[in-house]
Design a protein around this motif. Sequence first.
Motif, PDB file in Angstrom:
ATOM      1  N   MET A   1       7.944   3.772   5.662  1.00 22.50           N
ATOM      2  CA  MET A   1       6.483   3.604   5.713  1.00 22.50           C
ATOM      3  C   MET A   1       6.078   2.920   7.022  1.00 22.50           C
ATOM      4  N   ASN A   2       4.994   3.352   7.617  1.00 22.30           N
ATOM      5  CA  ASN A   2       4.516   2.643   8.808  1.00 22.30           C
ATOM      6  C   ASN A   2       3.728   1.388   8.390  1.00 22.30           C
ATOM      7  N   ASN A   3       3.381   0.563   9.378  1.00 23.62           N
ATOM      8  CA  ASN A   3       2.734  -0.715   9.045  1.00 23.62           C
ATOM      9  C   ASN A   3       1.407  -0.548   8.300  1.00 23.62           C
ATOM     10  N   ALA A   4       0.628   0.445   8.708  1.00 25.41           N
ATOM     11  CA  ALA A   4      -0.685   0.641   8.064  1.00 25.41           C
ATOM     12  C   ALA A   4      -0.493   0.957   6.577  1.00 25.41           C
ATOM     13  N   THR A   5       0.481   1.803   6.258  1.00 28.18           N
ATOM     14  CA  THR A   5       0.745   2.146   4.845  1.00 28.18           C
ATOM     15  C   THR A   5       1.289   0.925   4.096  1.00 28.18           C
ATOM     16  N   LEU A   6       2.185   0.179   4.755  1.00 32.33           N
ATOM     17  CA  LEU A   6       2.737  -1.020   4.109  1.00 32.33           C
ATOM     18  C   LEU A   6       1.617  -2.018   3.770  1.00 32.33           C
ATOM     19  N   ILE A   7       0.696  -2.199   4.693  1.00 34.53           N
ATOM     20  CA  ILE A   7      -0.410  -3.151   4.470  1.00 34.53           C
ATOM     21  C   ILE A   7      -1.260  -2.688   3.277  1.00 34.53           C
ATOM     22  N   LYS A   8      -1.513  -1.374   3.217  1.00 33.50           N
ATOM     23  CA  LYS A   8      -2.314  -0.823   2.116  1.00 33.50           C
ATOM     24  C   LYS A   8      -1.597  -1.057   0.781  1.00 33.50           C
ATOM     25  N   GLU A   9      -0.296  -0.793   0.773  1.00 29.74           N
ATOM     26  CA  GLU A   9       0.499  -0.964  -0.464  1.00 29.74           C
ATOM     27  C   GLU A   9       0.561  -2.435  -0.877  1.00 29.74           C
ATOM     28  N   ILE A  10       0.735  -3.304   0.094  1.00 30.72           N
ATOM     29  CA  ILE A  10       0.810  -4.752  -0.203  1.00 30.72           C
ATOM     30  C   ILE A  10      -0.502  -5.207  -0.846  1.00 30.72           C
ATOM     31  N   LYS A  11      -1.619  -4.755  -0.283  1.00 36.80           N
ATOM     32  CA  LYS A  11      -2.930  -5.161  -0.828  1.00 36.80           C
ATOM     33  C   LYS A  11      -3.093  -4.659  -2.255  1.00 36.80           C
ATOM     34  N   HIS A  12      -2.653  -3.445  -2.484  1.00 42.16           N
ATOM     35  CA  HIS A  12      -2.760  -2.826  -3.806  1.00 42.16           C
ATOM     36  C   HIS A  12      -1.882  -3.594  -4.822  1.00 42.16           C
ATOM     37  N   LEU A  13      -0.629  -3.844  -4.459  1.00 41.90           N
ATOM     38  CA  LEU A  13       0.304  -4.558  -5.350  1.00 41.90           C
ATOM     39  C   LEU A  13      -0.163  -5.991  -5.617  1.00 41.90           C
ATOM     40  N   LYS A  14      -0.712  -6.603  -4.578  1.00 48.23           N
ATOM     41  CA  LYS A  14      -1.175  -7.989  -4.697  1.00 48.23           C
ATOM     42  C   LYS A  14      -2.260  -8.098  -5.767  1.00 48.23           C
ATOM     43  N   LYS A  15      -3.167  -7.141  -5.762  1.00 46.46           N
ATOM     44  CA  LYS A  15      -4.263  -7.130  -6.732  1.00 46.46           C
ATOM     45  C   LYS A  15      -3.698  -6.890  -8.137  1.00 46.46           C
TER      46      LYS A  15
END
Length: 304
Positions: A1-15
């Motif tokens: 995964m590139n950084n932009a996708t990782l950031i999106k996934e992290i935000k989603h999982l965090k919620k």
Amino acid sequence: MNNATLIKEIKHLKKDRKAIILAHYYQPPEVQDIADVVGDSYKLSVTASQTDAKTIVFCGVHFMAETAKILSPEKTVLLPAADAGCPMADTITHEQLKTYKQENPERKVICYVNSTASVKALSDVCVTSSNFERVIDHFKNDPLLYVPDKNLGSYVRRAYNLDMEVWPGFCCIHNNLTLKDVDAMRKAYPDAALIVHPEAPLSVIDEADYVGGTSGLINFAKESNHAHYIVGTEKGLLHQMKKEAPDKRFTVLSEDLKCRNMKKTDLQTVYEALRDNTHEIEVEESIMKDAKKAIDLMMELSRQ
Ligand code: SF4
């Protein structure tokens, strides 16, 4: 995964996980940028004690995540980089401190927060580089032992003229700073202010225009009139300094000021910790109880 996708996934999982991400100032810039709170050890400890999140993802090193667990035992605390330790914290063991205390029962033990939970459990109070003045003020008439950082300990002992023995531990990053580094940077940037963390050797501290913990260094840079700062601490701090004082210039005192352990966390490890609930921090019940007393007293004295 590139950084932009990782950031999106992290935000989603965090919620999804009702999680909060805490990051120390020495973390890589991309990790600081996805954190809910970025700060020094003290600020992150206070946040950990007050958050209503169910999971704390601690982007830092092991002793910091342990402190978060001690302050929030009912929460899940995850350390994304499982093997991110602190060589300074490892310079003293529970057994060594126990032996010292048996041989020197009159000395109160002041313990830098950069220490293991089992060392905190044997200490009277904890201290960070941002609150040592208030903590020391309370104990200044007692015979003391300071563990484990010889540099911060020697600096405080001299400043307050204390009856204090100092454990010979050190941070392998800050302790490597030399007067040669200072001379080279002063020559290259004669108009810059030299600001230094007290984990540096006294010889370097004595050359500084300002000495303070990470938050103190940021505040000094924001509030003083200099346009350029030579910064004697781990280079991760410069990311936050540039954000908080964008019109000023910052140069690290030595390119070697890079903590290998602090840089073990990246977006991938944060993502995996949240996704798999891995590297959960556990602290033994009796250790937790005694260590909490030392941390609680630090917090109480810091508020006074
Ligand atoms: S910078 Fe020094 S004290 Fe901080 S985690 Fe790294 S080795 Fe430990």
